[in-house]
Design a protein around this motif. Structure first.
Motif, short mmCIF file in Angstrom:
data_model
loop_
_atom_site.label_atom_id
_atom_site.label_comp_id
_atom_site.label_asym_id
_atom_site.label_seq_id
_atom_site.Cartn_x
_atom_site.Cartn_y
_atom_site.Cartn_z
N GLU A 138 0.84 -1.20 0.00
CA GLU A 138 0.00 0.00 0.00
C GLU A 138 0.88 1.24 0.00
O GLU A 138 1.89 1.29 0.68
CB GLU A 138 -0.88 -0.02 1.25
CG GLU A 138 -1.96 1.01 1.25
CD GLU A 138 -2.91 0.80 2.42
OE1 GLU A 138 -2.97 1.70 3.26
OE2 GLU A 138 -3.55 -0.26 2.48
N THR A 198 0.53 5.55 0.31
CA THR A 198 -0.35 6.67 0.62
C THR A 198 0.42 7.97 0.47
O THR A 198 1.55 8.08 0.94
CB THR A 198 -0.87 6.56 2.07
OG1 THR A 198 -1.49 5.29 2.23
CG2 THR A 198 -1.88 7.64 2.37
N LYS A 201 -4.53 7.04 -2.05
CA LYS A 201 -4.11 5.79 -1.44
C LYS A 201 -4.16 4.72 -2.53
O LYS A 201 -5.20 4.52 -3.14
CB LYS A 201 -5.05 5.44 -0.30
CG LYS A 201 -4.70 4.21 0.46
CD LYS A 201 -5.70 4.07 1.61
CE LYS A 201 -5.49 2.88 2.44
NZ LYS A 201 -6.47 2.78 3.51
N LYS A 244 -3.42 0.71 -3.33
CA LYS A 244 -3.19 -0.60 -2.73
C LYS A 244 -3.10 -1.61 -3.86
O LYS A 244 -4.02 -1.72 -4.67
CB LYS A 244 -4.35 -0.94 -1.80
CG LYS A 244 -4.21 -2.26 -1.10
CD LYS A 244 -5.40 -2.42 -0.15
CE LYS A 244 -5.36 -3.71 0.57
NZ LYS A 244 -6.51 -3.85 1.46
N SER A 258 -7.67 8.92 1.23
CA SER A 258 -7.20 8.38 2.50
C SER A 258 -8.22 8.57 3.63
O SER A 258 -8.04 8.05 4.71
CB SER A 258 -5.87 9.02 2.89
OG SER A 258 -6.04 10.41 3.04
#
Length: 141
Positions: free
Chosen positions: A24, A26, A31, A33, A53
């Motif tokens: 992941e 950020t 964000k 993933k 986020s």
């Protein structure tokens, strides 16, 4: 929002290089993933999800009991080996410092000690389940 394909490819390369199943990234309000899972013996699926986020998943807080959290990222095991007696069971009385679970990380078995004396109220992770740093693994009353 513009999707950074180069970043996604780089994250995917890290998955393969370090033999990870999920990673992941950020940055401010973005964000990313990237994860892959085995559907059958050799078929792998790559999935990518992007979201702001602000959509962080919260675990509901218990009103009673003390949460014992995982000190590392890894795979949680309830017993020292398959078929052996479990370290923790609901209703079992434990003492501070007693091993409650093992978290395996990078082929190293890390014993997780209880942080308090008490009776196990709830076991929050399944045997063999991946855990994150700071994730609640048991609740002691």
């Amino acid at each position: 929002m513009k999707i950074d394909k180069k970043l996604i490819k780089e994250l995917n390369d890290y998955l393969n290089e370090f033999n990870l199943t999920e990673i992941e990234y950020t940055n401010k309000d973005t964000k990313i993933k990237v994860s892959k899972s085995n559907i059958s013996n050799s078929n792998k699926v790559l999935s990518v999800a992007t979201s702001p986020s602000t959509s962080i998943k919260e675990i509901p807080k218990n009103e009673t009991g003390t949460e014992v959290k995982s000190p590392i990222i890894g795979t949680a095991y309830h017993s020292p080996e398959p078929g052996a007696k479990k370290f923790s069971e609901v209703g079992k009385k434990i003492k501070k410092g007693e091993t409650i679970m093992i978290v395996e990380a990078m082929k190293t078995m890390n014993h997780v000690p209880s942080t308090v004396d008490g009776i196990i109220k709830e076991i929050c992770v399944e045997d063999g389940q991946p855990v994150e740093y700071g994730q609640t693994i048991i609740i002691v009353e």
